[in-house]
Design a protein around this motif. Structure first.
Motif, PDB file in Angstrom:
ATOM      1  N   PRO A 236       7.039  12.842  -2.088  1.00 19.95           N
ATOM      2  CA  PRO A 236       5.710  12.257  -2.416  1.00 19.95           C
ATOM      3  C   PRO A 236       5.556  11.285  -3.465  1.00 19.95           C
ATOM      4  O   PRO A 236       4.839  10.302  -3.495  1.00 19.95           O
ATOM      5  N   LEU A 237       6.534  11.733  -4.801  1.00 20.49           N
ATOM      6  CA  LEU A 237       6.567  10.642  -5.735  1.00 20.49           C
ATOM      7  C   LEU A 237       7.035   9.389  -5.406  1.00 20.49           C
ATOM      8  O   LEU A 237       7.198   8.574  -6.227  1.00 20.49           O
ATOM      9  N   LEU A 238       8.080   9.572  -4.475  1.00 22.56           N
ATOM     10  CA  LEU A 238       8.740   8.250  -3.997  1.00 22.56           C
ATOM     11  C   LEU A 238       7.602   7.357  -3.737  1.00 22.56           C
ATOM     12  O   LEU A 238       7.584   5.943  -3.848  1.00 22.56           O
ATOM     13  N   VAL A 239       6.407   7.722  -2.768  1.00 27.33           N
ATOM     14  CA  VAL A 239       5.417   6.845  -2.524  1.00 27.33           C
ATOM     15  C   VAL A 239       4.714   6.190  -3.728  1.00 27.33           C
ATOM     16  O   VAL A 239       4.304   5.259  -3.906  1.00 27.33           O
ATOM     17  N   VAL A 369      -0.125  13.046 -11.149  1.00 28.05           N
ATOM     18  CA  VAL A 369       1.685  13.442 -10.996  1.00 28.05           C
ATOM     19  C   VAL A 369       1.973  14.578 -11.564  1.00 28.05           C
ATOM     20  O   VAL A 369       2.464  15.476 -11.211  1.00 28.05           O
ATOM     21  N   MET A 370       1.700  14.783 -12.733  1.00 22.63           N
ATOM     22  CA  MET A 370       2.022  15.970 -13.605  1.00 22.63           C
ATOM     23  C   MET A 370       1.150  17.279 -13.206  1.00 22.63           C
ATOM     24  O   MET A 370       1.438  18.313 -13.901  1.00 22.63           O
ATOM     25  N   CYS A 371       0.049  17.203 -12.859  1.00 22.37           N
ATOM     26  CA  CYS A 371      -0.952  18.342 -12.556  1.00 22.37           C
ATOM     27  C   CYS A 371      -0.789  18.630 -10.991  1.00 22.37           C
ATOM     28  O   CYS A 371      -1.587  19.323 -10.518  1.00 22.37           O
ATOM     29  N   GLY A 372       0.196  17.992 -10.307  1.00 20.54           N
ATOM     30  CA  GLY A 372       0.507  18.374  -8.705  1.00 20.54           C
ATOM     31  C   GLY A 372      -0.053  17.686  -7.852  1.00 20.54           C
ATOM     32  O   GLY A 372       0.131  18.074  -6.683  1.00 20.54           O
ATOM     33  N   PHE A 373      -0.819  16.661  -8.134  1.00 18.43           N
ATOM     34  CA  PHE A 373      -1.498  16.010  -7.102  1.00 18.43           C
ATOM     35  C   PHE A 373      -1.020  14.576  -6.705  1.00 18.43           C
ATOM     36  O   PHE A 373      -1.452  13.827  -6.689  1.00 18.43           O
ATOM     37  N   GLU A 374       0.509  14.777  -6.892  1.00 20.23           N
ATOM     38  CA  GLU A 374       1.331  13.409  -6.130  1.00 20.23           C
ATOM     39  C   GLU A 374       0.898  13.050  -4.990  1.00 20.23           C
ATOM     40  O   GLU A 374       1.179  11.601  -4.742  1.00 20.23           O
ATOM     41  N   LYS A 375       0.603  13.840  -4.086  1.00 20.40           N
ATOM     42  CA  LYS A 375       0.461  13.453  -2.585  1.00 20.40           C
ATOM     43  C   LYS A 375      -0.633  12.421  -2.607  1.00 20.40           C
ATOM     44  O   LYS A 375      -0.756  11.504  -2.066  1.00 20.40           O
ATOM     45  N   VAL A 376      -1.599  12.903  -3.460  1.00 22.65           N
ATOM     46  CA  VAL A 376      -3.071  12.086  -3.574  1.00 22.65           C
ATOM     47  C   VAL A 376      -2.867  10.718  -4.076  1.00 22.65           C
ATOM     48  O   VAL A 376      -3.184   9.715  -3.673  1.00 22.65           O
ATOM     49  N   SER A 381      -1.852   4.947  -3.931  1.00 23.14           N
ATOM     50  CA  SER A 381      -0.651   4.207  -4.037  1.00 23.14           C
ATOM     51  C   SER A 381      -0.357   2.936  -2.819  1.00 23.14           C
ATOM     52  O   SER A 381      -0.072   1.821  -2.744  1.00 23.14           O
ATOM     53  N   ILE A 382      -0.322   3.705  -1.735  1.00 28.34           N
ATOM     54  CA  ILE A 382       0.052   3.267  -0.436  1.00 28.34           C
ATOM     55  C   ILE A 382      -1.069   2.028  -0.224  1.00 28.34           C
ATOM     56  O   ILE A 382      -0.784   0.878   0.208  1.00 28.34           O
ATOM     57  N   ILE A 383      -2.317   2.520  -0.208  1.00 24.11           N
ATOM     58  CA  ILE A 383      -3.445   1.653  -0.001  1.00 24.11           C
ATOM     59  C   ILE A 383      -3.391   0.550  -0.914  1.00 24.11           C
ATOM     60  O   ILE A 383      -3.742  -0.641  -0.556  1.00 24.11           O
ATOM     61  N   ALA A 384      -3.163   0.823  -2.390  1.00 19.60           N
ATOM     62  CA  ALA A 384      -2.977  -0.373  -3.194  1.00 19.60           C
ATOM     63  C   ALA A 384      -1.972  -1.305  -2.702  1.00 19.60           C
ATOM     64  O   ALA A 384      -2.126  -2.642  -2.862  1.00 19.60           O
ATOM     65  N   VAL A 385      -0.839  -1.070  -2.237  1.00 19.26           N
ATOM     66  CA  VAL A 385       0.190  -1.699  -2.198  1.00 19.26           C
ATOM     67  C   VAL A 385      -0.042  -2.710  -0.860  1.00 19.26           C
ATOM     68  O   VAL A 385       0.074  -3.865  -0.909  1.00 19.26           O
ATOM     69  N   LEU A 386      -0.550  -1.979   0.244  1.00 20.33           N
ATOM     70  CA  LEU A 386      -1.053  -2.716   1.524  1.00 20.33           C
ATOM     71  C   LEU A 386      -2.011  -3.762   1.255  1.00 20.33           C
ATOM     72  O   LEU A 386      -1.989  -4.928   1.515  1.00 20.33           O
ATOM     73  N   LEU A 387      -3.062  -3.208   0.410  1.00 22.83           N
ATOM     74  CA  LEU A 387      -4.144  -4.623  -0.106  1.00 22.83           C
ATOM     75  C   LEU A 387      -3.558  -5.528  -0.917  1.00 22.83           C
ATOM     76  O   LEU A 387      -3.748  -6.733  -0.705  1.00 22.83           O
ATOM     77  N   ASN A 388      -2.413  -5.311  -1.831  1.00 18.70           N
ATOM     78  CA  ASN A 388      -1.793  -6.181  -2.454  1.00 18.70           C
ATOM     79  C   ASN A 388      -0.987  -7.229  -1.804  1.00 18.70           C
ATOM     80  O   ASN A 388      -1.309  -8.376  -1.829  1.00 18.70           O
ATOM     81  N   ILE A 389      -0.576  -6.687  -0.931  1.00 18.42           N
ATOM     82  CA  ILE A 389       0.348  -7.528   0.159  1.00 18.42           C
ATOM     83  C   ILE A 389      -0.409  -8.620   0.941  1.00 18.42           C
ATOM     84  O   ILE A 389      -0.083  -9.778   1.007  1.00 18.42           O
TER      85      ILE A 389
END
Length: 434
Positions: A236-239, A369-376, A381-389
């Motif tokens: 999840p953190l890879l994303v 990330v540090m509180c265990g919500f890395e998937k959220v 982040s995925i949406i942000a990257v797609l929007l950026n591209i």
């Protein structure tokens, strides 16, 4: 004055400030050397030559996502918790697992990329001069991966400024020293010769990192190869980390492909200046990450709230100062690289506005990330990257380098405001105190 400030801070905020101040000194030293090198290369290589160097380096940064595979924050979290619980075997196992796994991964990815490079350049006609620069960058992936692993281990162990001294400042100092040696022995400055300096500095960096870690962690515990729990959190953190890196580097890469390498060179200078503000956020996040992990693990939410509010307030003030500074002296600063770079003034202003929102929302991403919500965080982040591209493709086509700046600023602002909302909902912490 110092005692008065200390009296108003809680113990956790004070600890973050102390660690951040040391790290900041290291970062500032590296920043100054980096700016001087960039100015020298801009004047020596010109916009196109600087564009080739930055394009290659930033492509390598994006590829580093695959070799690290989200393990950096995993290492920090696992080692911070193991240290707090005084489990040397946990620290050793974390480092050993990452060195073996990420090391082999970097070798494989670098080899595949080198083999595919001739085919890619044949399809991307007119850019054959990029073959050697990109080949050098692919080889650099291997030592860079090892240095990132050791850097994360030192960070998690609490040696934050030491990690930044070696991983950030020393690397750029070695490049600067190499440029001086080129001048002394009358070696010509070209994109290839400059990138070779970066490659040599990465190798030396790994050696120094290994020595520093052995001097820091003196336990004889060898640890075990325990990939499963680390990989479970890392994917999840890879994303999260991957999309963040892509978002920060996609503009230069897309400018180099959709526009020209000269555009990429001019834009990269404006981005370097604008992102100076994020330096403070990076340093703060590095210092606050282990503290957030341990406090959340002990369910001390109220203490986290106080610390985060105070840190965010300081970051907002710094970002505002930088924004006004760029508005006033932006033209003069860009002129240091050469008269060709002054056309990037409005690019600098737009990017600085985006960085203001990035800073003013505080450590929202690190909290998730540090509180265990890395998937959220990953989904955002995925949406942000797609929007950026998408925005980059549309706006670069119509407005060139300025379009890339607008796309980046919009993406950074929207994604950080949304993280702010999610942190409040999931963790019941508001980084901004209204």
């Amino acid at each position: 004055m110092i005692q008065k400030i200390k009296s108003k801070l809680d113990i956790h905020t004070l600890e973050v400030m102390v660690k951040s101040s040391k790290t900041m000194l290291v970062k500032v030293a590296g920043m100054i050397v980096g700016l001087l090198i960039s100015i020298f290369l801009g004047r020596t290589l010109g916009p196109e030559g600087l564009g080739i160097v930055n394009f290659a380096n930033q492509l390598g940064t994006i590829m580093l996502i695959l070799t690290i595979l989200g393990f950096q924050n995993v290492i920090i979290k696992f080692i911070a918790i193991a240290k707090a619980e005084k489990e040397d075997s946990g620290i050793s196992s974390t480092l050993r697992t990452s060195l073996i796994f990420n090391g082999l991964l970097s070798i494989g990815i670098a080899s595949i990329a080198a083999l595919l490079l001739p085919i890619i350049l044949k399809l991307w006609s007119g850019n054959q001069e990029l073959y050697i620069p990109l080949l050098i960058v692919f080889v650099m992936l291997i030592p860079q991966t090892f240095s990132r692993v050791f850097g994360a281990a030192l960070n998690g162990y609490g040696k934050i400024w030491q990690a930044n001294l070696v991983n950030e400042t020393l690397s750029i100092l070695l490049v600067g020293l190499g440029l001086l040696l080129y001048w002394a022995f009358d070696i010509s400055y070209t994109p290839v010769s400059v990138l070779l300096l970066y490659a040599v500095s990465r190798v030396l960096l790994v050696i120094v990192m290994m020595v520093l870690w052995k001097g820091t962690f003196k336990s004889k515990s060898k640890g075990k190869f325990n990939l499963k729990p680390m990989l479970k959190m890392a994917l999840p953190l890879l994303v999260v980390t991957g999309t963040g890196v892509i978002a920060r580097n996609a503009d230069v890469i897309m400018l180099g492909t959709l526009g020209t390498l000269e555009d990429a060179g001019i834009y990269s200078v404006a981005a370097r200046l604008a992102f100076l503000t994020s330096l403070f956020l990076q340093v703060t996040n590095a210092a606050i990450a282990p503290k957030l992990a341990s406090l959340f693990n002990d369910t001390k939410i109220s203490e986290m709230q106080i610390m985060v509010n105070r840190v965010t307030k300081g970051l907002s003030i710094i970002a505002l100062i930088f924004l006004f500074g760029f508005l006033i002296v932006g033209h003069w600063l860009l002129g240091l690289w050469g008269s060709e770079f002054t056309e990037a003034y409005w690019i600098l202003v737009v990017l600085a506005i985006g960085q203001f929102f990035n800073m003013a929302t505080g450590c929202s991403g690190m909290l998730l990330v540090m509180c265990g919500f890395e998937k959220v965080h990953g989904y955002i982040s995925i949406i942000a990257v797609l929007l950026n591209i998408v925005l980059n493709v549309i706006l670069i086509t119509h407005y060139g380098a300025l379009g890339a700046a607008i796309a980046t600023a919009i993406t950074v602002t929207i994604s950080n405001l949304f993280k702010l909302f999610v942190v409040k909902k999931k963790i019941n912490i508001s980084p901004i105190k209204f």
